[in-house]
Write a protein that holds these residues in place. Structure first.
Motif, PDB file in Angstrom:
ATOM      1  N   LEU A  11       0.729  -1.261  -0.050  1.00 18.46           N
ATOM      2  CA  LEU A  11      -0.170  -0.070  -0.413  1.00 18.46           C
ATOM      3  C   LEU A  11       1.286   1.147   0.262  1.00 18.46           C
ATOM      4  CD1 LEU A  11      -2.710  -0.648   2.665  1.00 18.46           C
ATOM      5  CD2 LEU A  11      -2.685  -0.960  -0.297  1.00 18.46           C
ATOM      6  N   ARG A  12       2.130   0.876   1.047  1.00 17.31           N
ATOM      7  CA  ARG A  12       3.055   2.277   0.959  1.00 17.31           C
ATOM      8  C   ARG A  12       2.879   2.739  -0.891  1.00 17.31           C
ATOM      9  NH1 ARG A  12       2.133   7.144   2.106  1.00 17.31           N
ATOM     10  NH2 ARG A  12       2.237   6.352   4.193  1.00 17.31           N
ATOM     11  N   THR A  13       3.959   2.018  -1.804  1.00 18.91           N
ATOM     12  CA  THR A  13       4.113   2.510  -2.490  1.00 18.91           C
ATOM     13  C   THR A  13       3.023   2.794  -3.536  1.00 18.91           C
ATOM     14  OG1 THR A  13       5.790   0.508  -2.373  1.00 18.91           O
ATOM     15  CG2 THR A  13       5.382   1.292  -4.526  1.00 18.91           C
ATOM     16  N   LEU A  14       1.886   1.979  -3.500  1.00 15.56           N
ATOM     17  CA  LEU A  14       0.706   2.482  -4.049  1.00 15.56           C
ATOM     18  C   LEU A  14      -0.007   3.983  -3.964  1.00 15.56           C
ATOM     19  CD1 LEU A  14      -0.838   1.013  -7.021  1.00 15.56           C
ATOM     20  CD2 LEU A  14      -2.879   0.289  -5.078  1.00 15.56           C
ATOM     21  N   ILE A  15       0.316   4.045  -2.882  1.00 15.44           N
ATOM     22  CA  ILE A  15       0.102   5.561  -2.370  1.00 15.44           C
ATOM     23  C   ILE A  15       0.552   6.568  -2.647  1.00 15.44           C
ATOM     24  CG2 ILE A  15      -0.231   7.059   0.237  1.00 15.44           C
ATOM     25  CD1 ILE A  15      -1.422   3.961   1.785  1.00 15.44           C
ATOM     26  N   ASP A  16       1.785   6.242  -2.483  1.00 12.19           N
ATOM     27  CA  ASP A  16       3.268   6.924  -2.971  1.00 12.19           C
ATOM     28  C   ASP A  16       2.414   7.562  -4.434  1.00 12.19           C
ATOM     29  OD1 ASP A  16       3.780   7.821  -0.645  1.00 12.19           O
ATOM     30  OD2 ASP A  16       5.768   6.207  -1.022  1.00 12.19           O
ATOM     31  N   PHE A  17       2.194   6.007  -5.075  1.00 11.47           N
ATOM     32  CA  PHE A  17       2.218   6.505  -7.159  1.00 11.47           C
ATOM     33  C   PHE A  17       0.879   6.939  -6.778  1.00 11.47           C
ATOM     34  CE2 PHE A  17      -0.226   5.265 -10.450  1.00 11.47           C
ATOM     35  CZ  PHE A  17       1.013   5.190 -11.662  1.00 11.47           C
ATOM     36  N   TYR A  18       0.173   7.136  -6.856  1.00 13.64           N
ATOM     37  CA  TYR A  18      -1.377   7.560  -7.083  1.00 13.64           C
ATOM     38  C   TYR A  18      -0.881   9.197  -6.175  1.00 13.64           C
ATOM     39  CZ  TYR A  18      -3.859   3.682  -7.698  1.00 13.64           C
ATOM     40  OH  TYR A  18      -4.420   2.390  -7.748  1.00 13.64           O
ATOM     41  N   VAL A  19      -0.222  10.121  -5.353  1.00  6.95           N
ATOM     42  CA  VAL A  19       0.195  11.213  -5.346  1.00  6.95           C
ATOM     43  C   VAL A  19       0.843  11.838  -5.906  1.00  6.95           C
ATOM     44  CG1 VAL A  19       1.110  12.904  -3.485  1.00  6.95           C
ATOM     45  CG2 VAL A  19      -0.480  10.883  -2.593  1.00  6.95           C
ATOM     46  N   ALA A  21       1.789  10.631  -9.332  1.00  9.13           N
ATOM     47  CA  ALA A  21       1.299  10.643 -10.491  1.00  9.13           C
ATOM     48  C   ALA A  21      -0.318  11.017 -10.969  1.00  9.13           C
ATOM     49  CB  ALA A  21       1.387   8.945 -11.661  1.00  9.13           C
ATOM     50  N   PHE A  22      -0.886  10.975 -10.346  1.00 11.30           N
ATOM     51  CA  PHE A  22      -2.541  11.447 -10.258  1.00 11.30           C
ATOM     52  C   PHE A  22      -3.374  12.158  -9.838  1.00 11.30           C
ATOM     53  CE2 PHE A  22      -3.234   6.258 -11.876  1.00 11.30           C
ATOM     54  CZ  PHE A  22      -2.664   6.922 -12.655  1.00 11.30           C
ATOM     55  N   GLY A  23      -2.665  13.091  -8.730  1.00 12.91           N
ATOM     56  CA  GLY A  23      -2.545  13.891  -7.895  1.00 12.91           C
ATOM     57  C   GLY A  23      -3.575  13.722  -6.436  1.00 12.91           C
ATOM     58  N   PHE A  24      -3.348  12.668  -6.033  1.00 10.85           N
ATOM     59  CA  PHE A  24      -4.500  12.075  -4.746  1.00 10.85           C
ATOM     60  C   PHE A  24      -3.428  12.394  -3.822  1.00 10.85           C
ATOM     61  CE2 PHE A  24      -6.142   9.320  -7.646  1.00 10.85           C
ATOM     62  CZ  PHE A  24      -6.774   8.660  -7.499  1.00 10.85           C
ATOM     63  N   THR A  25      -4.768  12.476  -2.600  1.00 10.24           N
ATOM     64  CA  THR A  25      -4.123  13.520  -1.605  1.00 10.24           C
ATOM     65  C   THR A  25      -4.310  12.105  -0.483  1.00 10.24           C
ATOM     66  OG1 THR A  25      -4.740  15.804  -2.101  1.00 10.24           O
ATOM     67  CG2 THR A  25      -4.457  15.218   0.013  1.00 10.24           C
ATOM     68  N   GLU A  26      -2.940  12.358   0.583  1.00 15.30           N
ATOM     69  CA  GLU A  26      -3.360  10.736   1.169  1.00 15.30           C
ATOM     70  C   GLU A  26      -4.253  11.449   2.541  1.00 15.30           C
ATOM     71  OE1 GLU A  26      -1.279   8.664   4.358  1.00 15.30           O
ATOM     72  OE2 GLU A  26       0.519   8.900   2.731  1.00 15.30           O
ATOM     73  N   VAL A  27      -5.391  10.962   2.782  1.00 15.17           N
ATOM     74  CA  VAL A  27      -6.395  11.488   3.909  1.00 15.17           C
ATOM     75  C   VAL A  27      -5.880  10.608   5.111  1.00 15.17           C
ATOM     76  CG1 VAL A  27      -8.582  11.435   4.883  1.00 15.17           C
ATOM     77  CG2 VAL A  27      -7.906  11.830   2.350  1.00 15.17           C
ATOM     78  N   ARG A 111     -10.855  13.901 -25.020  1.00 10.04           N
ATOM     79  CA  ARG A 111      -9.440  14.145 -25.126  1.00 10.04           C
ATOM     80  C   ARG A 111      -9.255  13.224 -23.560  1.00 10.04           C
ATOM     81  NH1 ARG A 111      -5.566  13.872 -28.428  1.00 10.04           N
ATOM     82  NH2 ARG A 111      -3.417  14.367 -27.653  1.00 10.04           N
ATOM     83  N   ASP A 112      -8.603  11.715 -24.059  1.00  3.90           N
ATOM     84  CA  ASP A 112      -8.598  10.821 -23.316  1.00  3.90           C
ATOM     85  C   ASP A 112      -6.893  10.370 -23.288  1.00  3.90           C
ATOM     86  OD1 ASP A 112     -11.093  11.132 -23.197  1.00  3.90           O
ATOM     87  OD2 ASP A 112     -11.776   8.753 -23.567  1.00  3.90           O
ATOM     88  N   CYS A 113      -6.633   9.323 -22.177  1.00  2.19           N
ATOM     89  CA  CYS A 113      -5.283   8.620 -22.045  1.00  2.19           C
ATOM     90  C   CYS A 113      -5.672   7.824 -21.533  1.00  2.19           C
ATOM     91  CB  CYS A 113      -3.987   9.461 -22.213  1.00  2.19           C
ATOM     92  SG  CYS A 113      -4.374   9.554 -19.826  1.00  2.19           S
ATOM     93  N   GLU A 114      -5.531   6.681 -21.016  1.00  2.00           N
ATOM     94  CA  GLU A 114      -5.331   5.032 -20.048  1.00  2.00           C
ATOM     95  C   GLU A 114      -3.876   4.974 -19.821  1.00  2.00           C
ATOM     96  OE1 GLU A 114      -7.805   1.100 -20.692  1.00  2.00           O
ATOM     97  OE2 GLU A 114      -7.629   2.140 -22.152  1.00  2.00           O
ATOM     98  N   LEU A 115      -3.517   4.751 -18.383  1.00  2.85           N
ATOM     99  CA  LEU A 115      -2.416   4.488 -17.976  1.00  2.85           C
ATOM    100  C   LEU A 115      -2.298   3.174 -16.974  1.00  2.85           C
ATOM    101  CD1 LEU A 115      -2.011   8.490 -16.717  1.00  2.85           C
ATOM    102  CD2 LEU A 115      -0.108   6.640 -18.466  1.00  2.85           C
ATOM    103  N   ARG A 116      -1.277   2.747 -16.223  1.00  2.97           N
ATOM    104  CA  ARG A 116      -1.531   1.725 -16.086  1.00  2.97           C
ATOM    105  C   ARG A 116      -0.233   1.507 -14.494  1.00  2.97           C
ATOM    106  NH1 ARG A 116      -0.088  -1.544 -19.083  1.00  2.97           N
ATOM    107  NH2 ARG A 116       1.784  -1.619 -18.956  1.00  2.97           N
ATOM    108  N   ASP A 117      -1.578   1.248 -13.397  1.00  7.18           N
ATOM    109  CA  ASP A 117      -0.646   1.615 -12.200  1.00  7.18           C
ATOM    110  C   ASP A 117       0.074   0.513 -11.174  1.00  7.18           C
ATOM    111  OD1 ASP A 117      -1.932  -0.433 -10.772  1.00  7.18           O
ATOM    112  OD2 ASP A 117      -3.434   1.452 -10.094  1.00  7.18           O
ATOM    113  N   PRO A 118       1.386   0.476 -10.976  1.00  9.08           N
ATOM    114  CA  PRO A 118       1.958  -0.809 -10.063  1.00  9.08           C
ATOM    115  C   PRO A 118       1.618  -2.060 -10.152  1.00  9.08           C
ATOM    116  CG  PRO A 118       3.206   1.240  -9.384  1.00  9.08           C
ATOM    117  CD  PRO A 118       1.355   1.522  -9.815  1.00  9.08           C
ATOM    118  N   ASP A 119       0.506  -1.528  -9.979  1.00  3.91           N
ATOM    119  CA  ASP A 119      -0.470  -3.135  -9.502  1.00  3.91           C
ATOM    120  C   ASP A 119      -1.060  -3.369 -10.741  1.00  3.91           C
ATOM    121  OD1 ASP A 119       0.744  -3.263  -7.025  1.00  3.91           O
ATOM    122  OD2 ASP A 119      -1.563  -3.268  -6.123  1.00  3.91           O
ATOM    123  N   GLY A 120      -0.956  -3.553 -11.447  1.00  6.82           N
ATOM    124  CA  GLY A 120      -1.838  -3.392 -12.998  1.00  6.82           C
ATOM    125  C   GLY A 120      -3.131  -2.767 -13.034  1.00  6.82           C
ATOM    126  N   ASN A 121      -3.528  -2.269 -12.269  1.00  5.14           N
ATOM    127  CA  ASN A 121      -5.239  -1.598 -12.668  1.00  5.14           C
ATOM    128  C   ASN A 121      -5.158  -0.565 -13.498  1.00  5.14           C
ATOM    129  OD1 ASN A 121      -6.017  -3.320 -10.534  1.00  5.14           O
ATOM    130  ND2 ASN A 121      -4.563  -1.867  -8.683  1.00  5.14           N
TER     131      ASN A 121
END
Length: 127
Positions: A11-19, A21-27, A111-121
């Motif tokens: 989860l730590r790797t995925l959280i850091d990636f989403y922050v 890469a995608f601009g999420f904020t850790e709550v 205008r679209d794009c599609e990306l893959r996260d470290p877990d394959g989502n």
């Protein structure tokens, strides 16, 4: 609001990636006794968010008892409204996102794009 719930082995790797890469904020992120994150909530940059949980088979026996509705882990595809898919694409690729489809104009004019996260989502961004 809808909060997809995703499972991950790290989860730590995925959280850091989403922050990054995608601009999420850790709550919040909840660790177990060893300090490993077992649950997290992230807020999306334009609302909504995601919940993250540790893969069921990695939970301690005590925690797994309380997780009786565990689903199998499988990649998902999420669609996120994003008015600037080109800028998000550049940011995400720089942060290590896998490219599924580069930014493109769809037949219906978005205008679209599609990306893959470290877990394959897969994450489809567009307006």
């Amino acid at each position: 609001m809808i909060y997809p719930t995703l499972r991950s082995a790290d989860l730590r790797t995925l959280i850091d990636f989403y922050v990054a890469a995608f601009g999420f904020t850790e709550v919040h992120a909840i660790p177990d006794q060893e300090g490993r994150i077992i649950h997290a909530q992230l807020a999306g940059p334009r609302g909504g968010g995601v919940m993250l949980g540790l893969h069921h088979d990695l939970l301690s026996a005590e925690l797994a008892q309380h997780d009786q509705h565990a689903l199998p882990s499988a990649p998902v595809r999420c669609y996120v409204v994003e008015p600037d898919a080109d800028a998000l694409f550049a940011r995400a690729v720089a942060a290590g996102a896998g490219v599924v489809r580069e930014p493109h104009t769809t037949p219906h004019g978005t205008r679209d794009c599609e990306l893959r996260d470290p877990d394959g989502n897969h994450w489809l961004f567009g307006a």
